[in-house]
Enzyme design. Structure first.
Site, PDB file in Angstrom:
ATOM      1  CG  HIS A 124      25.970   5.341   3.716  1.00 25.00           C
ATOM      2  ND1 HIS A 124      27.050   5.536   4.451  1.00 25.00           N
ATOM      3  CD2 HIS A 124      25.174   5.569   4.322  1.00 25.00           C
ATOM      4  CE1 HIS A 124      26.657   5.844   5.558  1.00 25.00           C
ATOM      5  NE2 HIS A 124      25.243   5.803   5.500  1.00 25.00           N
TER       6      HIS A 124
ATOM      7  CB  SER B  33      24.540   7.888   7.636  1.00 21.10           C
ATOM      8  OG  SER B  33      23.870   6.668   8.061  1.00 21.10           O
ATOM      9  N   GLY B  34      27.444   9.609   8.098  1.00 21.14           N
ATOM     10  CA  GLY B  34      28.016  10.827   7.446  1.00 21.14           C
ATOM     11  C   GLY B  34      28.643  11.837   8.550  1.00 21.14           C
TER      12      GLY B  34
ATOM     13  N   GLY C 108      24.115   9.268  16.355  1.00 17.33           N
ATOM     14  CA  GLY C 108      25.002  10.048  15.266  1.00 17.33           C
ATOM     15  C   GLY C 108      24.487   9.637  13.876  1.00 17.33           C
TER      16      GLY C 108
ATOM     17  CG  ASP D 183      30.396   5.046   3.762  1.00 20.02           C
ATOM     18  OD1 ASP D 183      30.056   5.585   2.853  1.00 20.02           O
ATOM     19  OD2 ASP D 183      29.559   4.535   4.763  1.00 20.02           O
TER      20      ASP D 183
END
Length: 273
Positions: free
Chosen positions: A80, A221-222, A219, A126
């Site tokens: 995403h 994303s990713g 944290g 994802d």
């Protein structure tokens, strides 16, 4: 010819020794892993596999997602985080995103592979891989995280850490200094209870946090869920989604893509690209 072969052999041996000096998941500056509630500034370069995935806007580069260096020229992140409309680069060896820092480098993305079964509607698969334009040289500030054993799972309450430059609190500012936060693992049975995430969470995901106390905003994303196994740090999860009600909302832990479910995909993708 023999002289050339000898020179080449010395080069190969030297390269091997340099690479071997920095094993995966073994930072030169070990993280300070205390049970502090909420996110804290990380010890500089104690998570040397943490990267900043950046996009260009009007000629300037901006942090958009986190990620993990898993090979000298490969970064693991979330599907995403990737859009075909964007141009990406990767910043490595960073601690403070707003400062020039010795030992940090930026490398353009050469190839980006999003999982072929990525489903943005139901948030399935994802996960994505970013191949760097050139391999980076391991150093005290830049090294790889280990990958978990294929199919392995984490026990309930396993003390893992999420790292990134995400928001410091709900609707708050993004961090300039790399943050870390203790996020104990929530087992699959608990995380899929009706008043937790229910059927949204599949066995290809791992949950952590969600007690309403430890901040999960830190944290990006990713970014990685870092867990220590047998003395080395492995990237057990990729930050995928959380509650829209706020950071670390009770019974809504942060949900990560479970890396151990995708080891074959990771290896095949890197081999074919």
């Amino acid at each position: 010819m023999e002289i050339q072969d000898t020179i080449m052999m010395k080069f190969v041996v030297l390269a091997f020794l340099v690479a071997g000096a920095y094993g995966c998941g073994l930072p030169t500056f070990p993280p300070v892993v205390t049970r502090v509630v909420g996110g804290v500034d990380a010890r500089p370069h104690s998570w040397p596999w943490q990267i900043s995935l950046q996009v260009v806007r009007n000629g300037d580069w901006f942090h958009t997602c986190g990620g993990t260096l898993i090979a000298p020229n490969w970064v693991l992140t979330a599907a995403h985080c990737i859009s075909s409309r964007n141009t990406y680069r990767v910043a490595l060896g960073k601690h403070n995103l707003k400062q020039e820092e010795a030992g940090s480098v930026t490398v353009d993305a050469a190839t980006i592979v999003v999982h072929e079964k990525w489903n943005s509607l139901f948030i399935r698969n994802d996960i994505a891989l970013v191949k760097l334009q050139e391999a980076v040289v391991a150093s005290d500030n830049i090294m790889t995280a280990c990958l978990p054993v294929a199919g392995s799972t984490l026990p309930n309450n396993e003390p893992c850490y999420v790292t990134g430059w995400g928001r410091l609190f709900t609707n708050g500012p993004a961090a300039e200094i790399l943050q870390q936060a203790l996020l104990p693992v929530v087992d699959h049975v608990t995380c899929t209870l009706p008043d937790w995430w229910g059927g949204m969470v599949k066995d290809t995901m791992v949950c952590a946090g969600g007690d309403g106390v430890v901040s999960g905003c830190n944290g990006d994303s990713g970014g990685p869920l870092n867990c220590q196994r047998d003395g080395v740090w492995s990237v057990e999860g990729v930050v995928s989604f959380g509650s829209g009600l706020g950071c670390n909302y009770p019974k809504k832990p942060t949900v990560f893509t479970r890396v151990s479910s995708y080891i074959d995909w990771i290896n095949t993708t890197m081999m074919n690209n």
